[in-house]
Design a protein around this motif. Structure first.
Motif, PDB file in Angstrom:
ATOM      1  N   THR A 128      -0.335 -12.032   7.139  1.00  9.10           N
ATOM      2  CA  THR A 128      -1.339 -11.960   6.329  1.00  9.10           C
ATOM      3  C   THR A 128      -1.956 -10.695   5.636  1.00  9.10           C
ATOM      4  O   THR A 128      -1.885 -10.692   4.098  1.00  9.10           O
ATOM      5  N   TYR A 129      -1.832  -9.309   6.140  1.00  7.37           N
ATOM      6  CA  TYR A 129      -2.412  -8.485   5.885  1.00  7.37           C
ATOM      7  C   TYR A 129      -1.564  -7.924   4.710  1.00  7.37           C
ATOM      8  O   TYR A 129      -1.656  -7.929   3.557  1.00  7.37           O
ATOM      9  N   ARG A 130      -0.197  -8.266   4.801  1.00  7.49           N
ATOM     10  CA  ARG A 130       1.257  -8.569   3.974  1.00  7.49           C
ATOM     11  C   ARG A 130       1.237  -8.729   2.398  1.00  7.49           C
ATOM     12  O   ARG A 130       0.921  -8.972   1.585  1.00  7.49           O
ATOM     13  N   ALA A 131       0.884 -10.583   3.316  1.00  5.71           N
ATOM     14  CA  ALA A 131      -0.176 -11.574   2.265  1.00  5.71           C
ATOM     15  C   ALA A 131      -0.296 -10.704   1.426  1.00  5.71           C
ATOM     16  O   ALA A 131      -0.048 -11.352  -0.126  1.00  5.71           O
ATOM     17  N   LEU A 132      -2.252 -10.623   2.106  1.00  4.56           N
ATOM     18  CA  LEU A 132      -3.143 -10.267   0.240  1.00  4.56           C
ATOM     19  C   LEU A 132      -2.774  -8.989  -0.179  1.00  4.56           C
ATOM     20  O   LEU A 132      -2.477  -8.857  -1.326  1.00  4.56           O
ATOM     21  N   HIS A 133      -1.867  -7.896   0.328  1.00  2.22           N
ATOM     22  CA  HIS A 133      -1.764  -7.325   0.029  1.00  2.22           C
ATOM     23  C   HIS A 133      -0.835  -6.811  -1.591  1.00  2.22           C
ATOM     24  O   HIS A 133      -1.018  -6.136  -2.106  1.00  2.22           O
ATOM     25  N   ASP A 134       0.447  -7.903  -1.425  1.00  2.58           N
ATOM     26  CA  ASP A 134       1.283  -7.875  -2.141  1.00  2.58           C
ATOM     27  C   ASP A 134       0.123  -8.547  -4.027  1.00  2.58           C
ATOM     28  O   ASP A 134       0.668  -9.036  -4.647  1.00  2.58           O
ATOM     29  N   GLN A 135      -0.494  -9.869  -3.077  1.00  2.00           N
ATOM     30  CA  GLN A 135      -1.402  -9.884  -4.504  1.00  2.00           C
ATOM     31  C   GLN A 135      -1.930  -9.002  -4.412  1.00  2.00           C
ATOM     32  O   GLN A 135      -3.714  -9.805  -5.443  1.00  2.00           O
ATOM     33  N   GLY A 136      -2.214  -8.000  -3.936  1.00  2.12           N
ATOM     34  CA  GLY A 136      -3.404  -7.414  -4.933  1.00  2.12           C
ATOM     35  C   GLY A 136      -5.358  -7.285  -4.290  1.00  2.12           C
ATOM     36  O   GLY A 136      -5.930  -7.099  -5.567  1.00  2.12           O
ATOM     37  N   ILE A 137      -5.074  -8.255  -3.111  1.00  2.88           N
ATOM     38  CA  ILE A 137      -6.992  -8.522  -2.915  1.00  2.88           C
ATOM     39  C   ILE A 137      -6.910  -7.142  -2.520  1.00  2.88           C
ATOM     40  O   ILE A 137      -6.509  -6.266  -2.197  1.00  2.88           O
ATOM     41  N   MET A 138      -8.180  -6.787  -3.292  1.00  3.66           N
ATOM     42  CA  MET A 138      -8.857  -5.562  -3.273  1.00  3.66           C
ATOM     43  C   MET A 138      -9.750  -6.114  -1.278  1.00  3.66           C
ATOM     44  O   MET A 138     -10.283  -7.020  -2.317  1.00  3.66           O
ATOM     45  N   GLY A 139      -9.744  -4.985  -0.659  1.00  5.87           N
ATOM     46  CA  GLY A 139     -10.588  -5.008   0.471  1.00  5.87           C
ATOM     47  C   GLY A 139     -12.205  -4.986   0.074  1.00  5.87           C
ATOM     48  O   GLY A 139     -11.875  -3.832  -0.869  1.00  5.87           O
ATOM     49  N   MET A 140     -13.215  -4.182   1.067  1.00  6.59           N
ATOM     50  CA  MET A 140     -13.942  -3.440   0.826  1.00  6.59           C
ATOM     51  C   MET A 140     -14.161  -1.911   1.052  1.00  6.59           C
ATOM     52  O   MET A 140     -14.467  -1.485   0.541  1.00  6.59           O
ATOM     53  N   ASN A 141     -13.432  -1.694   2.143  1.00  8.63           N
ATOM     54  CA  ASN A 141     -12.750  -0.247   1.762  1.00  8.63           C
ATOM     55  C   ASN A 141     -12.405   0.193   1.155  1.00  8.63           C
ATOM     56  O   ASN A 141     -12.735   0.910   0.432  1.00  8.63           O
ATOM     57  N   CYS A 142     -11.597  -0.046   0.620  1.00  7.25           N
ATOM     58  CA  CYS A 142     -10.965   0.224  -0.896  1.00  7.25           C
ATOM     59  C   CYS A 142     -12.182   0.013  -2.204  1.00  7.25           C
ATOM     60  O   CYS A 142     -11.497   0.936  -2.552  1.00  7.25           O
ATOM     61  N   ARG A 143     -12.777  -0.904  -2.126  1.00  2.00           N
ATOM     62  CA  ARG A 143     -13.285  -1.249  -3.489  1.00  2.00           C
ATOM     63  C   ARG A 143     -14.279  -0.076  -3.083  1.00  2.00           C
ATOM     64  O   ARG A 143     -14.586   0.943  -4.028  1.00  2.00           O
ATOM     65  N   ASN A 144     -14.902   0.491  -1.829  1.00  3.66           N
ATOM     66  CA  ASN A 144     -15.690   1.498  -1.798  1.00  3.66           C
ATOM     67  C   ASN A 144     -15.093   2.568  -2.186  1.00  3.66           C
ATOM     68  O   ASN A 144     -15.602   3.885  -3.207  1.00  3.66           O
ATOM     69  N   LEU A 145     -13.706   3.023  -2.108  1.00  5.10           N
ATOM     70  CA  LEU A 145     -13.839   4.208  -2.114  1.00  5.10           C
ATOM     71  C   LEU A 145     -12.597   4.648  -3.115  1.00  5.10           C
ATOM     72  O   LEU A 145     -13.262   5.630  -3.935  1.00  5.10           O
ATOM     73  N   ARG A 146     -11.843   3.584  -3.354  1.00 11.68           N
ATOM     74  CA  ARG A 146     -10.993   3.670  -4.933  1.00 11.68           C
ATOM     75  C   ARG A 146     -11.818   3.609  -6.045  1.00 11.68           C
ATOM     76  O   ARG A 146     -11.514   4.217  -7.004  1.00 11.68           O
ATOM     77  N   TYR A 147     -12.978   2.511  -5.962  1.00  8.99           N
ATOM     78  CA  TYR A 147     -13.684   2.079  -7.365  1.00  8.99           C
ATOM     79  C   TYR A 147     -15.065   3.011  -7.740  1.00  8.99           C
ATOM     80  O   TYR A 147     -15.381   3.564  -8.221  1.00  8.99           O
ATOM     81  N   ILE A 148     -15.663   2.575  -6.482  1.00  3.30           N
ATOM     82  CA  ILE A 148     -16.862   2.601  -6.285  1.00  3.30           C
ATOM     83  C   ILE A 148     -18.029   4.331  -6.252  1.00  3.30           C
ATOM     84  O   ILE A 148     -17.897   4.451  -7.258  1.00  3.30           O
ATOM     85  N   ALA A 149     -16.782   4.151  -5.047  1.00  2.00           N
ATOM     86  CA  ALA A 149     -17.101   6.867  -4.869  1.00  2.00           C
ATOM     87  C   ALA A 149     -16.474   6.783  -6.715  1.00  2.00           C
ATOM     88  O   ALA A 149     -16.575   7.925  -6.940  1.00  2.00           O
TER      89      ALA A 149
END
Lengths: 342, 514
Positions: A29-50
């Motif tokens: 599941t992790y790989r499938a989400l990663h391949d489709q570029g789904i953004m997770g909460m941690n990624c949103r907080n760190l990479r974009y919001i911060a």
């Protein structure tokens, strides 16, 4: 860029099998989400919001009164501000202002996630000479005492983060555009647009329904309809995280949803991003019957459910914008860019 | 994972520091990684304080003699300026401190380490029936009636003693009359002597890990069937629990000449020492600051970064404090890697700390009761127009009342566990109740159950981890672990991957992959 609506019965059959549960094989599941570029909460907080939202700009969006003032300065259309209740004594005086209205909406200036919003309508069979009677959107009576208490609660800071004392703003009611009337139940449908570095990235229409008690928040059970960012037409719809094809209350096929004034809505969303200076922004817009596109509120930490509604991940689009060398200053050029960006 | 290089350097730096401190403690100080390969050693510190009268002072303190299941492996004193002499005969030991001139508040320390092991040198104390006391007048009748009554219901000397203690738990009229003149322990000894059973009072110290400011308790020692038995006259404790017989010769614990207001308090700590023998024991234990800084002992000085170089009293405090980072790490993992939502970020850790004091079942039941009743009361207040600060204050007062009520009810029902509910962090609980109540009004009971359940789950998990003997051993003995925790938290803080629960949330995307 179009996604077919997934048939719900197929989905349900898949869900029934325990083996197929997303957590049964977490790595796959992790790989499938990663391949489709789904953004997770941690990624949103760190990479974009911060990274893209400077802390000092937060008050502009966390305080609806400041947002409104800013919008008026920048000629961005907003629902009309009727009154501001700042102190307890104002609660008495504001009632007389309300008497002449057909309806109004009370919001805490620093409320988040749609908390503390009270919508009042003038009761239908009003008797002559009697004091004005109010009802809630679901038709239940709303006494003056309840309104006072709600205002008092807002001032005390119940709905604001950390219990800070707050002010209440009273706004005019939004007249739902008749085009949307058949897609909604009790509440006002709004459009959430994610704007990244001044470019619209993804959009979703949020339709309130019986399950969501007139609220337009997805986690409260509202219907989310993913909208093609270039065309303004529905691509996918979900409720409670599961794909649906028809509005649960009005039974309208959601794929028919086509949003009028699409370019104007996108333009409005882009100007909101420009006026705040926030790089990663959620813009909530409504379409008023008379006034057209209006800014409802801004969100510096927009949620991730928009991906489920669009059946698409945010990351590929965000990364293609990050790869751009420069972003044009004029709105028209930016909107033109959308057609070949994603 | 894209990490900037300075950040990875920081993480690696912390990991290296942590690991080297751990390796140092393991290889040089000889602390094993598992608590199993160790002796249990109780360190007991007696702190005597008194006010000297500007005159020659002589203070004599009773010291524990040979114990049946504890062997003394080391003892130290701290007594600046005082001369010290140990006065020993076959069954009693006393420490005699003296000084020519002293005035003002004086503090003397005596620290002894006891290893849990059967003491081969221990000989059961023999003592005979003291001359039966003469109960006078109406007391005589009461004593006689009582002894006759319990004689009927007991089979031998020991069961008679137990029956006697039970009588003193729920005193009837004649027992109450006896209790007017003397404490229960003394009356029990007198009655046992009356029944020709050799008995006397002894002063015991109950050993409880991390306990501070404890005092001695008076227990009853008796000989039945040529066996020495030790009984708690209050019937609360069994002699099988770890305890130290401090004084057993009917002598006073402290004799003071030239001063007044002598007080004695005990602190104790359970430690695990490697099996490698007494030398290692003393190497670690001698770090305890008594007559000066650790370097005065020629020890490893500053390099010995262990909590064991602090006085016992402070060591016990640290034993608890060092567990907090474990709970905090767990919360970080639960939130950033699993995605559980809790109400109040670190509230679960505080609740878990309360659970450590109350035991899990009492803690969970208490938490649910307090929060449940608190929510009911709060929902009543929400009907009135109240300002936030006033409402929160009302909730705090209600929580205090609920605590008092539950304590009284549980005590009446004979559950002394209920008294420990007062250890809950009241202000934090009140905020939890307030937040949950708002959540209830806005999002419905489901959200309350998810958040409340999440908090409780994390609290129980933290409790299970923090109360684990191995975790306690590691955090207390290896300070380097804290640096590892720091590094782990830093890594969690920069994790941009999916949370476990997000895999379920975005599970629909799995099927549309093709």
């Amino acid at each position: 860029m179009s996604f077919a609506l997934v048939k719900p019965d197929v989905m349900n059959m898949k869900r029934l099998s325990l083996f197929n549960h997303p957590l049964a094989s977490p790595i796959r599941t992790y790989r499938a989400l990663h391949d489709q570029g789904i953004m997770g909460m941690n990624c949103r907080n760190l990479r974009y919001i911060a990274r893209y939202n400077p802390r000092r700009l937060y008050p502009l969006v966390d305080n609806k009164l400041k947002t409104k003032t800013l919008a008026i300065e920048h000629n961005v259309n907003v629902p009309e501000l009727l009154s501001v209740v700042r102190e307890q004594p104002d609660i008495r005086t504001v009632q007389s202002v309300l008497n002449d209205l057909n309806g109004f909406c009370i919001k805490p200036a620093q409320g988040s996630g749609g908390k503390g919003i009270l919508v009042a309508l003038r009761a239908e069979n009003q008797e002559e000479g009697q004091p004005v009677q109010w009802t809630r959107t679901n038709g239940k009576p709303l006494s003056r005492n309840e309104i006072s208490r709600h205002l008092s609660n807002i001032l005390a800071g119940i709905f604001s983060l950390g219990g800070r004392s707050d002010v209440a703003i009273v706004e005019e009611l939004i007249q739902v555009d008749p085009l949307f009337q058949q897609f909604t139940h009790e509440g006002v449908p709004d459009l959430r647009v994610i704007v990244f570095k001044g470019l619209p990235v993804m959009a979703m229409m949020r339709l309130s329904c019986h399950d969501s008690h007139g609220k337009a928040n997805l986690h409260q059970g509202a219907v989310g309809v993913g909208i093609d960012i270039a065309q303004g037409v529905a691509v996918n719809a979900v409720q409670h995280g599961q794909p649906i094809t028809h509005h649960p209350d009005t039974q309208q096929p959601l794929i028919d949803l086509k949003i009028p004034h699409w370019q104007n809505l996108l333009r409005l969303a882009c100007s909101c991003s420009d006026m705040t200076g926030l790089g990663y922004l959620g813009v909530d817009l409504v379409l008023d019957k008379h006034k057209g596109p209006l800014l409802l509120e801004l969100n510096a930490r927009p949620g991730l459910a928009i991906q489920v509604a669009n059946n698409a991940g945010l990351l590929p689009r965000l990364q293609s914008i990050e790869a751009l060398e420069s972003i044009p200053a004029s709105l028209d050029e930016r909107l033109a860019l959308l057609h070949h960006l994603y | 994972m894209r990490l900037n290089s300075r950040f990875s350097l920081l993480v690696i730096f912390l990991l290296v520091i942590g690991t080297s401190l751990i390796v140092y403690r393991y290889s040089v100080a000889g602390i094993p990684f598992t608590p199993g390969q160790t002796h249990t050693v109780w360190s007991v510190e007696a702190k005597v304080s008194f006010t000297a009268d500007d005159a020659p002072v002589n203070l004599s303190l009773a010291l524990p003699a040979a114990q049946p299941s504890l062997t003394r492996i080391a003892e130290r004193t701290a007594s600046p300026g005082f001369g010290l002499r140990f006065d020993e005969d076959n069954s009693k030991r006393r420490a005699e401190w003296s000084i020519r001139q002293a005035s003002g508040l004086q503090t003397l320390y005596y620290v002894a380490d006891f290893q849990v092991a059967n003491n081969s040198a221990y000989a059961a104390p023999l003592f005979s029936v003291t001359p039966p006391p003469r109960f006078l007048g109406p007391l005589k009748n009461s004593a006689k009636a009582l002894l006759e009554r319990i004689h009927q219901t007991s089979a031998n000397d020991l069961s008679l003693a137990y029956a006697l203690i039970a009588e003193f738990q729920t005193p009837q009229q004649d027992v109450q009359f006896l209790l007017q003149g003397a404490p229960a322990s003394q009356r029990i000894v007198e009655l046992l002597s009356q029944a020709d059973i050799p008995a006397r009072t002894v002063k015991v110290l109950l050993l409880e890990d991390g306990a501070r400011r404890q005092s001695l308790q008076t227990w009853v020692q008796l000989i039945a069937d040529e066996q020495v038995h030790l009984l708690d006259p209050k019937g609360e404790h069994k002699a099988t629990q770890p305890l130290l017989i401090w004084e057993q010769g009917d002598k006073s614990v402290i004799d003071l000449i030239g001063g007044h207001g002598a007080k004695i308090g005990f602190s104790m700590l359970k430690q695990r020492m490697p099996i490698s023998g007494a030398s290692a024991n003393s190497a670690v234990l001698n770090g305890t600051v008594l007559n000066g800084p650790p370097s005065a002992h020629g020890n490893d000085g500053l390099l010995n970064l262990s909590i064991h170089s602090l006085p016992l009293n402070d060591q016990s405090v640290f034993k608890g404090i060092l567990l907090v980072p474990v709970g905090v790490l767990l919360v970080v993992i639960m939130r950033t890697l699993v995605g559980l939502s809790t109400s109040g970020t670190f509230m679960p850790v505080l609740i878990a700390l309360a659970f450590m004091q109350t035991s899990l079942l009492t803690g969970v039941v208490g938490f649910l009761l307090i929060v449940g009743v608190g929510l009911l009361i709060r929902s009543y207040f929400s009907r009135h127009n109240l300002l936030l600060v006033a409402r929160i204050s009302l909730v705090i007062i209600s929580v205090v009342l609920i605590l008092a009520l539950f304590s009284v009810i549980s005590y009446r029902m004979g559950l002394s566990e209920g008294l420990k509910l007062t250890l809950f962090p009241m202000i934090i609980l009140s905020w939890t109740i307030e937040r949950m109540s708002i959540l209830w009004e806005e999002e419905g009971h489901k959200a309350v159950l998810t958040q409340g359940g999440g908090s409780l789950l994390v609290a129980i998990l933290s409790y299970l981890v923090m109360s684990n003997e191995w975790v306690r051993h590691l955090t207390f003995n290896f300070l380097g672990l804290q640096f590892i925790f720091m590094a782990l938290v830093l890594m969690c803080g920069s994790y941009t991957g999916y949370r476990l629960l997000e895999l379920r949330r975005f599970g629909v995307f799995r099927s549309s992959e093709t």
